[in-house]
Design an enzyme around this catalytic site. Sequence first.
Site, PDB file in Angstrom:
ATOM      1  N   HIS A  14       2.342  -0.550  -2.945  1.00 39.65           N
ATOM      2  CA  HIS A  14       2.048   0.052  -1.550  1.00 39.65           C
ATOM      3  C   HIS A  14       3.205   1.070  -1.727  1.00 39.65           C
ATOM      4  O   HIS A  14       4.437   0.687  -1.535  1.00 39.65           O
ATOM      5  CB  HIS A  14       2.169  -0.787  -0.432  1.00 39.65           C
ATOM      6  CG  HIS A  14       1.927   0.093   0.810  1.00 39.65           C
ATOM      7  ND1 HIS A  14       1.229   0.034   1.881  1.00 39.65           N
ATOM      8  CD2 HIS A  14       2.612   1.419   1.330  1.00 39.65           C
ATOM      9  CE1 HIS A  14       1.186   0.761   2.761  1.00 39.65           C
ATOM     10  NE2 HIS A  14       2.114   1.792   2.466  1.00 39.65           N
ATOM     11  N   HIS A  16       4.222   5.275  -1.257  1.00 37.70           N
ATOM     12  CA  HIS A  16       3.992   6.906  -0.780  1.00 37.70           C
ATOM     13  C   HIS A  16       4.761   7.965  -1.796  1.00 37.70           C
ATOM     14  O   HIS A  16       6.063   7.798  -1.649  1.00 37.70           O
ATOM     15  CB  HIS A  16       4.602   7.066   0.706  1.00 37.70           C
ATOM     16  CG  HIS A  16       3.939   6.128   1.670  1.00 37.70           C
ATOM     17  ND1 HIS A  16       2.558   6.577   2.350  1.00 37.70           N
ATOM     18  CD2 HIS A  16       4.034   4.893   1.986  1.00 37.70           C
ATOM     19  CE1 HIS A  16       2.224   5.579   3.157  1.00 37.70           C
ATOM     20  NE2 HIS A  16       3.249   4.554   3.211  1.00 37.70           N
ATOM     21  N   LYS A 100      -7.988   2.574   1.633  1.00 35.89           N
ATOM     22  CA  LYS A 100      -7.168   2.245   2.738  1.00 35.89           C
ATOM     23  C   LYS A 100      -7.673   2.457   4.043  1.00 35.89           C
ATOM     24  O   LYS A 100      -8.195   3.521   4.522  1.00 35.89           O
ATOM     25  CB  LYS A 100      -5.948   3.269   2.418  1.00 35.89           C
ATOM     26  CG  LYS A 100      -4.742   3.113   3.369  1.00 35.89           C
ATOM     27  CD  LYS A 100      -3.956   1.816   3.451  1.00 35.89           C
ATOM     28  CE  LYS A 100      -3.070   1.691   4.605  1.00 35.89           C
ATOM     29  NZ  LYS A 100      -1.696   1.689   4.334  1.00 35.89           N
ATOM     30  N   HIS A 137      -3.705  -1.295   6.852  1.00 35.94           N
ATOM     31  CA  HIS A 137      -2.481  -1.071   7.936  1.00 35.94           C
ATOM     32  C   HIS A 137      -2.677  -2.122   8.993  1.00 35.94           C
ATOM     33  O   HIS A 137      -3.590  -1.392   9.924  1.00 35.94           O
ATOM     34  CB  HIS A 137      -2.139   0.202   8.518  1.00 35.94           C
ATOM     35  CG  HIS A 137      -1.009   0.640   8.993  1.00 35.94           C
ATOM     36  ND1 HIS A 137       0.343   1.135   8.378  1.00 35.94           N
ATOM     37  CD2 HIS A 137      -0.561   0.015  10.320  1.00 35.94           C
ATOM     38  CE1 HIS A 137       1.213   1.096   9.413  1.00 35.94           C
ATOM     39  NE2 HIS A 137       0.752   0.566  10.603  1.00 35.94           N
ATOM     40  N   HIS A 175       2.204  -4.563   4.138  1.00 35.36           N
ATOM     41  CA  HIS A 175       3.704  -4.687   4.774  1.00 35.36           C
ATOM     42  C   HIS A 175       3.579  -5.505   5.837  1.00 35.36           C
ATOM     43  O   HIS A 175       3.863  -5.275   6.868  1.00 35.36           O
ATOM     44  CB  HIS A 175       4.053  -3.262   5.001  1.00 35.36           C
ATOM     45  CG  HIS A 175       3.004  -2.415   5.602  1.00 35.36           C
ATOM     46  ND1 HIS A 175       2.242  -2.588   6.609  1.00 35.36           N
ATOM     47  CD2 HIS A 175       2.704  -1.200   5.353  1.00 35.36           C
ATOM     48  CE1 HIS A 175       1.470  -1.519   7.015  1.00 35.36           C
ATOM     49  NE2 HIS A 175       1.724  -0.485   5.951  1.00 35.36           N
ATOM     50  N   ASP A 248       6.327   0.177   0.065  1.00 33.38           N
ATOM     51  CA  ASP A 248       6.105   0.996   1.115  1.00 33.38           C
ATOM     52  C   ASP A 248       7.080   2.182   1.213  1.00 33.38           C
ATOM     53  O   ASP A 248       7.549   2.565   2.257  1.00 33.38           O
ATOM     54  CB  ASP A 248       6.155   0.389   2.538  1.00 33.38           C
ATOM     55  CG  ASP A 248       5.363   1.105   3.746  1.00 33.38           C
ATOM     56  OD1 ASP A 248       4.840   2.241   3.401  1.00 33.38           O
ATOM     57  OD2 ASP A 248       5.565   0.740   5.053  1.00 33.38           O
TER      58      ASP A 248
END
Length: 346
Positions: A14, A16, A100, A137, A175, A248
Amino acid sequence: MTQSLTIARPDDWHLHLRDGAMLTAVLPETARHFARAIIMPNLVPPVVTAAQAATYRDRILAALPDGMVFEPLMTLYLTEETDPADVAEAHASGLIKAVKLYPAGATTNSASGVADFDKVRGVLEKMAEIGLPLCVHGEVTDADVDIFDREAVFIDRVLDPIRKATPGLRVIMEHITTSDGVDYVKSNDSDLGATITTHHLIINRNHILVGGIKPHYYCLPVAKREEHRLALRAAATSGDARFFLGTDSAPHTDPNKLSACGCAGCFTATNTMPLLAHIFEEDGALDKLEAFASRNGPVFYGLPVNNTTLTLTKSDIATLFPNQITSDDGPVTVFDPGYPIYWTAS
Ligand code: NCD
Ligand code: ZN
Protein backbone atom coordinates in the site's frame (compact mmCIF):
# COMPACT_ATOMS: atom_id res chain seq x y z
CA MET A 1 29.05 -5.09 17.65
CA THR A 2 27.18 -5.52 14.38
CA GLN A 3 24.31 -7.86 13.69
CA SER A 4 22.83 -8.53 10.30
CA LEU A 5 19.82 -10.18 8.77
CA THR A 6 19.23 -10.89 5.10
CA ILE A 7 15.65 -11.36 3.94
CA ALA A 8 13.91 -11.80 0.59
CA ARG A 9 13.49 -8.31 -0.83
CA PRO A 10 10.35 -6.74 0.67
CA ASP A 11 7.32 -5.35 -1.15
CA ASP A 12 5.04 -2.53 -0.05
CA TRP A 13 1.38 -3.55 -0.39
CA HIS A 14 0.00 0.00 0.00
CA LEU A 15 1.93 3.00 -1.29
CA HIS A 16 1.17 6.55 -2.44
CA LEU A 17 3.62 7.71 -5.11
CA ARG A 18 1.61 10.75 -6.34
CA ASP A 19 2.61 12.22 -9.70
CA GLY A 20 4.90 14.82 -11.32
CA ALA A 21 7.57 16.39 -9.10
CA MET A 22 6.44 14.50 -5.99
CA LEU A 23 6.62 11.16 -7.80
CA THR A 24 10.16 11.94 -8.93
CA ALA A 25 11.17 12.80 -5.36
CA VAL A 26 9.58 9.88 -3.48
CA LEU A 27 9.96 6.97 -5.91
CA PRO A 28 13.70 6.36 -5.21
CA GLU A 29 12.97 6.30 -1.46
CA THR A 30 10.79 3.21 -2.00
CA ALA A 31 12.76 1.61 -4.86
CA ARG A 32 15.95 1.66 -2.75
CA HIS A 33 14.58 -1.11 -0.50
CA PHE A 34 11.42 -2.51 -2.09
CA ALA A 35 11.04 -4.62 -5.23
CA ARG A 36 7.35 -3.94 -5.84
CA ALA A 37 4.50 -1.90 -4.45
CA ILE A 38 0.74 -1.72 -4.79
CA ILE A 39 0.27 1.81 -6.10
CA MET A 40 -2.66 3.75 -4.71
CA PRO A 41 -4.88 5.35 -7.37
CA ASN A 42 -6.03 8.45 -5.44
CA LEU A 43 -4.51 10.99 -7.79
CA VAL A 44 -6.43 14.10 -8.78
CA PRO A 45 -8.31 13.06 -10.88
CA PRO A 46 -8.23 9.44 -9.69
CA VAL A 47 -7.01 6.47 -11.73
CA VAL A 48 -10.36 4.92 -12.64
CA THR A 49 -9.84 3.28 -16.03
CA ALA A 50 -7.39 0.73 -17.37
CA ALA A 51 -6.12 3.33 -19.84
CA GLN A 52 -5.35 5.76 -16.99
CA ALA A 53 -3.58 3.01 -15.01
CA ALA A 54 -1.42 2.18 -18.04
CA THR A 55 -0.28 5.79 -18.53
CA TYR A 56 0.30 6.24 -14.78
CA ARG A 57 2.44 3.10 -14.81
CA ASP A 58 4.47 4.55 -17.69
CA ARG A 59 5.02 7.80 -15.75
CA ILE A 60 6.22 5.84 -12.71
CA LEU A 61 8.69 3.80 -14.78
CA ALA A 62 9.90 6.96 -16.53
CA ALA A 63 10.59 8.56 -13.12
CA LEU A 64 12.67 5.59 -11.91
CA PRO A 65 16.36 6.57 -11.73
CA ASP A 66 18.75 4.60 -13.95
CA GLY A 67 20.05 1.49 -12.25
CA MET A 68 17.08 1.07 -9.91
CA VAL A 69 14.78 -1.92 -10.32
CA PHE A 70 11.18 -1.55 -9.20
CA GLU A 71 7.84 -2.92 -10.36
CA PRO A 72 4.72 -0.83 -9.76
CA LEU A 73 1.64 -3.02 -9.21
CA MET A 74 -1.24 -0.93 -10.46
CA THR A 75 -4.73 -0.54 -9.01
CA LEU A 76 -7.99 1.00 -10.17
CA TYR A 77 -10.03 3.41 -8.06
CA LEU A 78 -13.54 1.98 -7.71
CA THR A 79 -16.36 4.41 -8.49
CA GLU A 80 -20.08 3.90 -8.87
CA GLU A 81 -19.50 4.11 -12.64
CA THR A 82 -16.67 1.53 -12.86
CA ASP A 83 -17.26 -0.89 -15.75
CA PRO A 84 -16.83 -4.57 -14.78
CA ALA A 85 -15.61 -5.37 -18.32
CA ASP A 86 -12.85 -2.72 -18.15
CA VAL A 87 -11.72 -4.13 -14.80
CA ALA A 88 -11.72 -7.71 -16.11
CA GLU A 89 -9.71 -6.73 -19.17
CA ALA A 90 -7.15 -4.78 -17.10
CA HIS A 91 -6.74 -7.82 -14.87
CA ALA A 92 -6.49 -10.29 -17.75
CA SER A 93 -3.75 -8.22 -19.41
CA GLY A 94 -1.75 -8.25 -16.16
CA LEU A 95 -1.93 -4.45 -15.84
CA ILE A 96 -3.77 -4.28 -12.51
CA LYS A 97 -3.38 -6.37 -9.39
CA ALA A 98 -6.23 -4.96 -7.28
CA VAL A 99 -9.15 -2.54 -7.18
CA LYS A 100 -9.34 0.05 -4.42
CA LEU A 101 -12.50 0.89 -2.54
CA TYR A 102 -12.65 4.28 -0.84
CA PRO A 103 -15.90 5.15 0.90
CA ALA A 104 -16.73 8.60 -0.54
CA GLY A 105 -15.04 11.30 1.53
CA ALA A 106 -13.12 8.92 3.83
CA THR A 107 -9.64 10.31 3.19
CA THR A 108 -7.34 12.35 0.93
CA ASN A 109 -8.73 12.59 -2.63
CA SER A 110 -11.61 10.20 -2.04
CA ALA A 111 -14.45 12.41 -3.28
CA SER A 112 -15.09 10.04 -6.21
CA GLY A 113 -15.37 7.03 -3.92
CA VAL A 114 -18.38 4.84 -3.30
CA ALA A 115 -21.48 6.16 -1.48
CA ASP A 116 -24.01 3.52 -2.55
CA PHE A 117 -22.46 0.08 -2.27
CA ASP A 118 -25.27 -1.54 -4.29
CA LYS A 119 -23.97 0.36 -7.32
CA VAL A 120 -20.66 -1.54 -7.30
CA ARG A 121 -22.17 -4.98 -6.83
CA GLY A 122 -21.57 -5.95 -10.47
CA VAL A 123 -17.88 -5.06 -10.29
CA LEU A 124 -17.39 -6.92 -6.99
CA GLU A 125 -19.08 -10.03 -8.39
CA LYS A 126 -16.85 -9.91 -11.47
CA MET A 127 -13.79 -9.54 -9.22
CA ALA A 128 -14.82 -12.57 -7.14
CA GLU A 129 -15.24 -14.55 -10.36
CA ILE A 130 -11.80 -13.67 -11.77
CA GLY A 131 -9.94 -13.70 -8.42
CA LEU A 132 -8.99 -10.00 -8.40
CA PRO A 133 -8.51 -8.68 -4.84
CA LEU A 134 -10.33 -5.66 -3.41
CA CYS A 135 -8.26 -3.28 -1.29
CA VAL A 136 -10.48 -1.54 1.22
CA HIS A 137 -10.10 1.74 3.07
CA GLY A 138 -12.12 0.56 6.05
CA GLU A 139 -13.70 3.61 7.63
CA VAL A 140 -17.29 4.79 7.57
CA THR A 141 -17.75 8.47 6.82
CA ASP A 142 -21.02 9.14 8.68
CA ALA A 143 -20.78 12.43 10.55
CA ASP A 144 -22.37 10.86 13.63
CA VAL A 145 -19.65 8.21 14.01
CA ASP A 146 -16.67 9.25 16.12
CA ILE A 147 -13.42 9.27 14.11
CA PHE A 148 -11.85 6.77 16.53
CA ASP A 149 -14.74 4.31 15.99
CA ARG A 150 -14.95 4.51 12.22
CA GLU A 151 -12.95 1.36 11.48
CA ALA A 152 -14.85 -0.85 13.91
CA VAL A 153 -18.20 0.45 12.64
CA PHE A 154 -17.11 -0.09 9.01
CA ILE A 155 -16.46 -3.78 9.70
CA ASP A 156 -20.00 -4.34 10.97
CA ARG A 157 -21.94 -2.01 8.70
CA VAL A 158 -20.10 -2.30 5.37
CA LEU A 159 -17.33 -4.88 5.15
CA ASP A 160 -19.04 -7.90 6.63
CA PRO A 161 -22.22 -7.39 4.52
CA ILE A 162 -20.14 -6.93 1.33
CA ARG A 163 -18.17 -10.11 2.02
CA LYS A 164 -21.30 -12.12 2.83
CA ALA A 165 -23.01 -10.87 -0.34
CA THR A 166 -19.98 -11.63 -2.52
CA PRO A 167 -18.67 -15.11 -1.70
CA GLY A 168 -15.17 -15.73 -2.98
CA LEU A 169 -14.20 -12.04 -3.09
CA ARG A 170 -10.64 -11.67 -1.84
CA VAL A 171 -10.39 -8.61 0.40
CA ILE A 172 -7.49 -6.74 1.93
CA MET A 173 -8.39 -4.56 4.89
CA GLU A 174 -5.82 -1.87 4.47
CA HIS A 175 -3.88 -0.10 7.18
CA ILE A 176 -5.81 -1.65 10.06
CA THR A 177 -5.54 0.38 13.26
CA THR A 178 -7.64 -1.51 15.80
CA SER A 179 -7.87 -4.81 17.66
CA ASP A 180 -11.33 -5.04 16.04
CA GLY A 181 -9.61 -5.18 12.64
CA VAL A 182 -7.11 -7.79 13.86
CA ASP A 183 -9.88 -9.92 15.38
CA TYR A 184 -12.07 -9.69 12.28
CA VAL A 185 -9.22 -10.88 10.05
CA LYS A 186 -8.35 -13.71 12.43
CA SER A 187 -11.94 -14.90 12.67
CA ASN A 188 -12.19 -15.30 8.91
CA ASP A 189 -10.79 -17.56 6.25
CA SER A 190 -7.94 -17.09 3.82
CA ASP A 191 -10.02 -14.82 1.55
CA LEU A 192 -9.33 -11.97 3.96
CA GLY A 193 -5.97 -10.33 4.62
CA ALA A 194 -4.84 -7.05 6.16
CA THR A 195 -2.00 -4.63 5.73
CA ILE A 196 -0.40 -2.87 8.67
CA THR A 197 1.65 0.32 8.38
CA THR A 198 4.98 0.97 10.05
CA HIS A 199 3.76 4.08 11.82
CA HIS A 200 0.73 2.37 13.39
CA LEU A 201 3.15 -0.09 15.02
CA ILE A 202 4.95 2.88 16.61
CA ILE A 203 2.46 5.60 17.54
CA ASN A 204 -0.82 5.70 19.43
CA ARG A 205 -3.17 8.66 19.62
CA ASN A 206 -1.26 10.26 22.49
CA HIS A 207 1.69 10.77 20.17
CA ILE A 208 -0.50 13.00 18.00
CA LEU A 209 -2.04 15.08 20.76
CA VAL A 210 -0.06 15.11 24.02
CA GLY A 211 2.32 18.02 24.62
CA GLY A 212 1.24 19.93 21.51
CA ILE A 213 -0.33 18.79 18.26
CA LYS A 214 2.01 16.80 15.97
CA PRO A 215 0.77 17.15 12.41
CA HIS A 216 3.38 14.73 11.06
CA TYR A 217 1.73 11.94 13.10
CA TYR A 218 -1.72 12.68 11.68
CA CYS A 219 -2.85 10.10 9.14
CA LEU A 220 -6.00 8.23 8.25
CA PRO A 221 -7.12 5.98 9.70
CA VAL A 222 -6.01 7.99 12.71
CA ALA A 223 -3.84 6.16 15.29
CA LYS A 224 -5.93 4.73 18.13
CA ARG A 225 -5.41 3.82 21.82
CA GLU A 226 -2.29 1.99 23.03
CA GLU A 227 -4.17 -1.31 23.41
CA HIS A 228 -4.88 -1.20 19.67
CA ARG A 229 -1.25 -0.48 18.80
CA LEU A 230 -0.24 -3.50 20.87
CA ALA A 231 -2.76 -5.69 19.03
CA LEU A 232 -1.25 -4.55 15.71
CA ARG A 233 2.26 -5.31 16.99
CA ALA A 234 1.19 -8.79 18.05
CA ALA A 235 -0.44 -9.46 14.66
CA ALA A 236 2.48 -8.12 12.60
CA THR A 237 5.13 -10.01 14.56
CA SER A 238 3.15 -13.27 14.77
CA GLY A 239 4.07 -14.52 11.31
CA ASP A 240 0.34 -15.11 10.60
CA ALA A 241 0.14 -15.17 6.78
CA ARG A 242 -2.96 -12.93 6.74
CA PHE A 243 -1.01 -9.87 7.95
CA PHE A 244 1.54 -8.08 5.77
CA LEU A 245 3.28 -4.76 5.30
CA GLY A 246 1.57 -1.87 3.53
CA THR A 247 3.38 1.27 4.58
CA ASP A 248 0.72 3.73 3.39
CA SER A 249 3.68 6.08 2.96
CA ALA A 250 1.74 9.18 1.95
CA PRO A 251 3.83 12.25 1.14
CA HIS A 252 2.44 15.74 1.59
CA THR A 253 4.58 18.86 1.52
CA ASP A 254 5.27 20.51 4.87
CA PRO A 255 3.11 23.55 4.10
CA ASN A 256 0.22 21.17 3.45
CA LYS A 257 0.86 19.25 6.68
CA LEU A 258 1.60 22.26 8.91
CA SER A 259 -1.57 24.15 8.27
CA ALA A 260 -4.82 25.02 10.04
CA CYS A 261 -6.38 22.15 8.07
CA GLY A 262 -3.43 19.79 7.62
CA CYS A 263 -3.40 16.85 5.25
CA ALA A 264 -3.48 13.26 6.54
CA GLY A 265 -0.49 11.03 5.80
CA CYS A 266 2.86 9.91 7.23
CA PHE A 267 5.87 9.65 4.92
CA THR A 268 7.75 6.48 5.91
CA ALA A 269 9.28 5.21 2.66
CA THR A 270 12.77 6.39 3.62
CA ASN A 271 13.16 4.58 6.94
CA THR A 272 10.46 1.89 7.05
CA MET A 273 12.74 -1.16 6.85
CA PRO A 274 15.17 -0.01 9.60
CA LEU A 275 12.16 0.92 11.76
CA LEU A 276 10.62 -2.51 11.24
CA ALA A 277 13.89 -4.22 12.13
CA HIS A 278 13.91 -2.23 15.39
CA ILE A 279 10.28 -3.12 16.16
CA PHE A 280 10.64 -6.82 15.40
CA GLU A 281 13.87 -7.01 17.40
CA GLU A 282 12.20 -5.24 20.33
CA ASP A 283 9.42 -7.85 20.26
CA GLY A 284 11.86 -10.76 19.96
CA ALA A 285 10.53 -11.55 16.50
CA LEU A 286 13.30 -10.74 14.02
CA ASP A 287 12.73 -14.21 12.56
CA LYS A 288 9.18 -13.12 11.58
CA LEU A 289 10.19 -9.92 9.74
CA GLU A 290 10.63 -11.70 6.43
CA ALA A 291 7.13 -13.20 6.63
CA PHE A 292 5.59 -9.79 7.33
CA ALA A 293 7.56 -7.69 4.84
CA SER A 294 8.47 -10.13 2.06
CA ARG A 295 6.46 -13.38 2.06
CA ASN A 296 2.87 -13.04 3.25
CA GLY A 297 1.96 -10.31 0.76
CA PRO A 298 3.01 -12.11 -2.43
CA VAL A 299 1.39 -15.31 -1.21
CA PHE A 300 -1.92 -13.49 -0.65
CA TYR A 301 -1.71 -11.86 -4.09
CA GLY A 302 -0.65 -15.10 -5.79
CA LEU A 303 2.69 -13.63 -6.89
CA PRO A 304 6.19 -15.08 -6.47
CA VAL A 305 8.32 -14.05 -3.51
CA ASN A 306 11.21 -11.88 -4.74
CA ASN A 307 14.42 -13.77 -5.48
CA THR A 308 16.57 -10.73 -4.65
CA THR A 309 17.37 -9.79 -1.05
CA LEU A 310 17.69 -6.91 1.40
CA THR A 311 20.19 -6.89 4.25
CA LEU A 312 19.44 -5.19 7.56
CA THR A 313 22.43 -4.33 9.68
CA LYS A 314 22.54 -3.16 13.28
CA SER A 315 25.46 -1.17 14.65
CA ASP A 316 26.29 0.71 17.85
CA ILE A 317 25.85 4.06 16.21
CA ALA A 318 22.39 5.53 15.74
CA THR A 319 21.41 5.76 12.07
CA LEU A 320 21.07 9.27 10.69
CA PHE A 321 17.97 9.51 8.52
CA PRO A 322 17.19 12.73 6.69
CA ASN A 323 14.60 14.87 8.49
CA GLN A 324 13.15 15.78 5.14
CA ILE A 325 13.43 14.93 1.50
CA THR A 326 13.20 17.71 -1.03
CA SER A 327 10.90 17.89 -4.03
CA ASP A 328 10.18 20.61 -6.56
CA ASP A 329 6.76 20.87 -4.89
CA GLY A 330 8.37 21.54 -1.49
CA PRO A 331 9.94 19.59 1.41
CA VAL A 332 8.42 16.36 2.76
CA THR A 333 9.16 15.43 6.37
CA VAL A 334 10.31 11.87 7.00
CA PHE A 335 8.47 10.03 9.81
CA ASP A 336 10.35 10.34 13.12
CA PRO A 337 9.73 7.43 15.52
CA GLY A 338 10.87 9.60 18.44
CA TYR A 339 13.68 7.26 19.50
CA PRO A 340 17.06 6.30 18.01
CA ILE A 341 17.27 3.49 15.45
CA TYR A 342 20.47 1.47 15.07
CA TRP A 343 19.50 -0.43 11.93
CA THR A 344 20.26 0.34 8.29
CA ALA A 345 19.07 -1.42 5.15
CA SER A 346 20.95 -2.06 1.94
C1 NCD B 1 -3.49 8.95 2.30
C2 NCD B 1 -3.06 10.02 1.27
O1 NCD B 1 -2.50 11.03 1.69
O2 NCD B 1 -3.30 9.82 0.08
N1 NCD B 1 -3.47 9.54 3.61
C3 NCD B 1 -3.36 8.89 4.77
O3 NCD B 1 -3.49 9.51 5.83
N2 NCD B 1 -3.12 7.60 4.81
C4 NCD B 1 -4.82 8.39 1.94
C5 NCD B 1 -5.16 7.14 2.66
O4 NCD B 1 -4.58 6.09 2.40
O5 NCD B 1 -6.04 7.17 3.53
ZN1 ZN C 1 -3.14 5.12 1.82
